[in-house]
Design an enzyme around this catalytic site. Structure first.
Site, PDB file in Angstrom:
ATOM      1  CG  ASP A   1      10.794 -20.097  42.286  1.00 42.50           C
ATOM      2  OD1 ASP A   1       9.688 -19.834  42.789  1.00 42.50           O
ATOM      3  OD2 ASP A   1      11.876 -19.972  42.899  1.00 42.50           O
TER       4      ASP A   1
ATOM      5  CE  LYS B   1       4.517 -18.047  46.003  1.00 41.82           C
ATOM      6  NZ  LYS B   1       5.904 -18.489  45.790  1.00 41.82           N
TER       7      LYS B   1
ATOM      8  CD  GLU C   1       7.431 -21.894  46.053  1.00 40.57           C
ATOM      9  OE1 GLU C   1       7.740 -21.521  47.194  1.00 40.57           O
ATOM     10  OE2 GLU C   1       6.670 -21.248  45.312  1.00 40.57           O
TER      11      GLU C   1
ATOM     12  CG  ASP D   1      11.419 -22.606  50.214  1.00 40.16           C
ATOM     13  OD1 ASP D   1      11.864 -21.445  50.340  1.00 40.16           O
ATOM     14  OD2 ASP D   1      10.818 -22.989  49.187  1.00 40.16           O
TER      15      ASP D   1
HETATM   16  N1  LIG Z   1      21.713 -12.238  52.003  1.00 40.80           N
HETATM   17  C1  LIG Z   1      20.452 -12.194  52.435  1.00 40.80           C
HETATM   18  N2  LIG Z   1      20.162 -12.077  53.745  1.00 40.80           N
HETATM   19  C2  LIG Z   1      18.894 -12.018  54.184  1.00 40.80           C
HETATM   20  N3  LIG Z   1      17.824 -12.076  53.380  1.00 40.80           N
HETATM   21  C3  LIG Z   1      18.048 -12.194  52.059  1.00 40.80           C
HETATM   22  C4  LIG Z   1      19.356 -12.266  51.519  1.00 40.80           C
HETATM   23  N4  LIG Z   1      19.258 -12.388  50.177  1.00 40.80           N
HETATM   24  C5  LIG Z   1      17.943 -12.382  49.899  1.00 40.80           C
HETATM   25  N5  LIG Z   1      17.213 -12.261  51.018  1.00 40.80           N
HETATM   26  C6  LIG Z   1      15.756 -12.192  51.142  1.00 40.80           C
HETATM   27  O1  LIG Z   1      15.201 -13.318  50.521  1.00 40.80           O
HETATM   28  C7  LIG Z   1      13.911 -12.997  50.031  1.00 40.80           C
HETATM   29  C8  LIG Z   1      13.785 -13.451  48.622  1.00 40.80           C
HETATM   30  O2  LIG Z   1      14.042 -14.811  48.588  1.00 40.80           O
HETATM   31  P1  LIG Z   1      13.517 -15.715  47.413  1.00 40.80           P
HETATM   32  O3  LIG Z   1      13.895 -15.132  46.113  1.00 40.80           O
HETATM   33  O4  LIG Z   1      13.942 -17.086  47.726  1.00 40.80           O
HETATM   34  O5  LIG Z   1      11.964 -15.545  47.657  1.00 40.80           O
HETATM   35  P2  LIG Z   1      10.781 -15.894  46.682  1.00 40.80           P
HETATM   36  O6  LIG Z   1      11.047 -17.202  46.060  1.00 40.80           O
HETATM   37  O7  LIG Z   1      10.528 -14.761  45.792  1.00 40.80           O
HETATM   38  O8  LIG Z   1       9.588 -15.968  47.718  1.00 40.80           O
HETATM   39  P3  LIG Z   1       8.618 -17.168  48.115  1.00 40.80           P
HETATM   40  O9  LIG Z   1       9.350 -18.434  47.908  1.00 40.80           O
HETATM   41  O10 LIG Z   1       8.308 -16.903  49.546  1.00 40.80           O
HETATM   42  O11 LIG Z   1       7.433 -16.993  47.255  1.00 40.80           O
HETATM   43  C9  LIG Z   1      13.746 -11.499  50.157  1.00 40.80           C
HETATM   44  O12 LIG Z   1      12.912 -11.219  51.247  1.00 40.80           O
HETATM   45  C10 LIG Z   1      15.162 -11.036  50.404  1.00 40.80           C
HETATM   46  O13 LIG Z   1      15.186  -9.885  51.201  1.00 40.80           O
HETATM   47 MG   LIG Z   2      10.774 -19.208  46.668  1.00 42.92          MG
END
Ligand SMILES: Nc1ncnc2c1ncn2[C@@H]1O[C@H](COP(=O)(O)OP(=O)(O)OP(=O)(O)O)[C@@H](O)[C@H]1O
Ligand SMILES: [Mg+2]
Lengths: 606, 238
Positions: free
Chosen positions: A8, A69, A167, A189
């Site tokens: 991922d 990204k 995803e 998502d």
């Molecule tokens: N408890 C929470 N409340 C609100 N937001 C959160 C919380 N925990 C994580 N996040 C937010 O979630 C985001 C990261 O999520 P995730 O790891 O799913 O994204 P990613 O997979 O890296 O991004 P994408 O899928 O968009 O490429 C960040 O913006 C973070 O601030």
């Molecule tokens: Mg993601």
């Protein structure tokens, strides 16, 4: 067949998973954490990735790349509106964004490749074998250029990318496997940078995507910006200080905004604190959940329209949805849950960790490809309509959005002028009528034998493969000969360039692994030292003299090995320090500091 | 075009019987895999979608059966299951899957299915209508005027203006028309299927066949015309 891992590659966090005994598992790093922050920093000693790179966000913001990204498969013009938010320097070359890091410029696929390599090495260290094949996930709403850029990133990282999967569909695979779900499900998502909604029908092991929609520019980053903008505005008003002139402070603002947002998912109140430059002291602001929600409302609403469109395209109403699944860190926000629940009229599922579920699904897909899992099959769709430019700047659709892939369409071309030797073809993706409102994917010139007008007949086949990536081929119907095509992508690296980058990347890989491990160990040591200092200030009076002296001596030992060249020695002393602070950590109130002492959440306390 | 050879399972048997395995050159008689070397065989590009999915050329199709067949063939052809196979097999898997997906998409929707069948049987491309069907002529001209007037007056304070109300009721009328047309089409579909089931080769049967096809064509193009107007209306008045 060699093992295939599932990756991922997220905007904020990336993970790698594999399948063992019919169950997908995420591979943790040395520190026990499964997520690798998608951050790459150029230090004086070379490039570093992940947790240790995250430490550099506020230290050397102009040389630390995050959220790369957002730039995949894009030109500079596409991101004009948000350039000001990024402290690093962006330029463009050949329709591809370049990011300047020190002396050199890197394309987004190269930066992503560094993250992928980190994951590759993590998997290799954990599994004790070399990893060369992977399934990588992308947002379902990614267009062809963005998918291609992701594939390029994999190649540059030395990975054979066997499949690009979406995803939300990956998430559904993990869910389906775990929960044995049947029926119609909606996967919502919302991650760090992108939003996807997919509607699937699950029946007897077939995962059929009925419709998908989304916004590749909507995620947690945008919520953070709302809050950060407010901080900056208030600081300007209260102190007459424009933080925009201080890139390091701007990063601190961004991180504090994110921290505040995250805290307010669990609590109703939180205080944001920022150290200000120019001897202006501190900015401290109390926030309530209501306030954050009113700042976020518009963004959350923006995610609902794609949900409605996807339902419509699937020919369904919210009532037809049996289950709603939440994926991505941003779905932890109570407001998001409420709005999603209101739209679909049912409580969403979140049994699986929203951070890990996509990587788990990628591992399941990897297992399907390697022949391990044979009862599951994913039938995905293309998110955007594909077409070509016709007279008058109008796009003529060849493959409609939400068509099951692989999908193909044929189009016959001929000439309008006697002796004409070529026909120019412009390929587009998007839902709008006019060419200029859609995404230009590529152009190519079809070679035609010089004949009277209308006589040549060239059949061009547009095939979207199971990765959602377009392949074009042509055949002269009169002679039956196939034609090779030189398709020039509008926003992407040429094959030659990718080749060159693969070469360079191997050189980089050959750079001493030890040096890298040393940098990482040193960075982590610095952080743990800093955390310990902070913890002593906060809770030093609560522990005994004996504890204090053993903490002091362990700190000195870490300090001493840190200037040496042996990363193992540093880590050994760090472990000693961790043991020594055990009691101190227990009495601390501040959980993030506590975790930092346990070397868990390094980035939270800088 | 030969009108007499479209009795049910015919074309498929013919095409399959003629083919040879691309790999071991033995004769491939039955399904999509060679009996001898078990390699996947390319679905002939000439194969029509009904045959591809193993259905007779009928306009009433059981959706569940169709879906089940689609899933079954997806499991047979999908590139996911050819990752460890030769390049040739991967190419075939890709081509077959793309063809299967198109076939399923076409046959799943009753209207597209009928348009496709019309195409196969009467050999002409979809006719695009530019002028309203005769019995709707007056009505639609008037509607166009109202629409233009509505667009010209702007949409500032018109939450429930008389024009808007008028357009709304027009829309309801047209939607009803569309449903009526679909009901008529449904009857024609049944007539077609019955005629096919009888399988007669008399002059009378041929005349009947031509009549049904002609009517279907007319109703299909009228329906498309009305449908486009309705969606135009919907996007204007919201
Ligand atoms: N408890 C929470 N409340 C609100 N937001 C959160 C919380 N925990 C994580 N996040 C937010 O979630 C985001 C990261 O999520 P995730 O790891 O799913 O994204 P990613 O997979 O890296 O991004 P994408 O899928 O968009 O490429 C960040 O913006 C973070 O601030
Ligand atoms: Mg993601």
């Amino acid at each position: 067949m060699a093992r295939i891992v599932g990756i991922d590659l997220g905007t904020t966090n990336s993970l790698v998973a594999y399948m063992a005994d019919g169950r997908p598992r995420v591979i943790p790093g040395r520190n026990g954490r499964t997520m690798v922050p998608s951050v790459v920093a150029m230090t004086d000693n070379g490039l570093i990735v992940g947790d240790s790179a995250k430490e550099h966000l506020t230290r050397s913001p102009e040389r630390t790349v995050y959220s790369v990204k957002r730039f995949m498969g894009k030109g500079l013009e596409d991101v004009q509106g948000e350039l000001a938010y990024f402290p690093y320097h962006l330029t463009e070359q050949g329709g591809v964004i370049r990011i300047k890091l020190g002396e050199k410029s890197y394309s987004p696929p190269q930066i992503s490749a560094m993250i992928l390599k980190e994951l590759k090495q993590r998997a290799e260290a954990y599994l004790g074998e070399s990893i060369t094949k992977a399934v990588i996930t992308v947002p379902a709403y990614f267009n062809d250029s963005q998918r291609q850029a992701t594939k390029d990133a994999g190649m540059i990282a030395g990975l054979d990318v066997l499949r690009i999967i979406n995803e939300p569909t990956a998430a559904s695979l993990a869910y389906g496997l775990q929960q044995k779900t049947q029926g119609t499900i909606a996967v919502y998502d919302l991650g760090g940078g992108t939003f996807d909604i997919s509607i699937l029908k699950l029946k007897n092991g077939i995962f059929e995507v009925l419709a998908t929609n989304g916004d590749t520019h909507l995620g947690g980053d945008d919520f953070d910006r709302q809050i950060a903008d407010l901080f900056v505005r208030e600081i300007r008003e209260q102190q007459g200080l424009d933080l925009n002139a201080y890139p390091d402070h701007m990063q601190a603002v961004r991180l504090e905004a994110e921290r505040t947002k995250i805290r307010l998912s669990d609590e109703l109140k939180a205080t944001a604190i920022l150290d200000l430059p120019e001897g202006k002291g501190r900015y401290s602001r109390d926030f309530t959940r209501d306030q954050v929600e009113s700042l976020s409302m518009e963004l959350v609403e923006r995610s609902l329209e794609p949900c409605r469109l996807a339902l419509k395209d699937a020919g369904l109403t919210p009532n037809d949805i049996d289950e709603v699944v939440l994926v991505g860190g941003s779905t932890r926000m109570p407001l998001v849950r409420q709005r999603v629940q209101a739209l679909f009229g049912k409580e969403p599922h979140c049994e699986l960790d929203p951070d890990e579920v996509v990587a788990l699904g990628a591992a399941v897909q990897a297992d399907i490809l390697s022949g391990g899992t044979t009862d599951l099959l994913l039938l995905d769709v293309t998110p955007l309509s594909l077409g070509i430019e016709t007279m008058g700047g109008v796009m003529s659709s060849l493959i409609r959005r939400n068509t099951t892939i692989p999908a193909s369409a044929k189009e016959m071309f001929t000439t309008y002028v006697d002796g004409q030797t070529g026909v120019d073809i412009h390929i587009l993706q998007g839902e709008r009528e006019l060419v200029r409102d859609n995404r230009s994917l590529a152009r190519f010139r079809l070679k035609v034998p010089p004949l009277p007008a209308g006589v040549p007949r060239i059949e061009v086949t547009f095939l979207i493969d199971a990765n959602g990536i377009l392949n074009v081929s042509a055949r002269d119907v009169r002679t039956g000969e196939t034609q090779s095509l030189a398709v020039k992508p509008s926003f992407g690296l040429s094959d030659d360039e990718v080749e060159r980058m693969i070469g360079e990347s191997f050189k980089f890989a050959a750079d001493d692994l030890k040096a890298r491990q040393l940098i990482e160990a040193r960075t982590e040591a610095e952080v743990i030292l800093m955390a310990t200092e902070k913890a002593l200030k906060q809770g030093g009076h609560l522990v005994g003299e004996e504890d204090l002296s053993s903490i002091r001596s362990s700190m000195a030992a870490v300090e001493a090995t840190k200037s040496g060249e042996d990363h193992k020695a540093i880590r050994a002393k760090m472990a000693d320090l961790e043991n020594a602070t055990h009691h101190l950590a227990e009495v601390l109130m501040d959980t993030s500091l506590k975790e930092a002492l346990e070397n868990k959440k390094l980035s939270e306390i800088t | 075009m030969d009108h007499n050879t479209h009795s049910t399972a015919g074309p498929r048997e013919l095409q399959m019987a003629r083919s040879m395995c691309w790999h071991c050159q033995s004769e491939v008689a039955g399904e999509y895999f060679c009996d001898r070397c078990v390699k996947v065989q390319p679905v002939s590009k000439e194969l029509d979608y009904f045959t591809c999915l193993g259905f007779p050329r009928r306009l009433t199709i059981d959706q569940h059966q169709l879906e089940a067949k689609f899933y079954e063939l997806s499991r047979a052809f999908h590139p996911d299951f050819y990752q460890n196979k030769s390049a040739a097999e991967q190419t075939i898997s890709l081509g077959n899957s793309a063809m299967l997906n198109t076939a399923y998409r076409t046959l799943r929707d009753p209207i597209e299915r009928a348009e496709y069948l019309l195409d196969l049987e009467a050999g002409s491309v979809k006719e695009i209508r530019n002028s309203p069907p005769a019995d709707l002529f007056e009505e639609i001209l008037e509607l166009q005027d109202t629409l233009n007037e509505y667009r010209a007056t702007g949409r500032v304070s018109e939450t429930e203006s008389p024009l808007r109300a008028k357009l709304r009721s027009e829309r309801n009328t047209l939607e009803q028309r569309q449903r009526d047309m679909e009901a008529t089409l449904q009857q024609l579909f049944v007539q077609w299927d019955k005629l096919q089931d009888r399988g007669e080769a008399t002059d009378q049967a041929r005349a009947e066949r031509d009549r049904i096809l002609k009517q279907m064509r007319e109703h299909l193009s009228n329906r498309t015309y009305v449908k486009n107007i309705v969606s135009d209306l919907a996007s204007t008045i919201g």
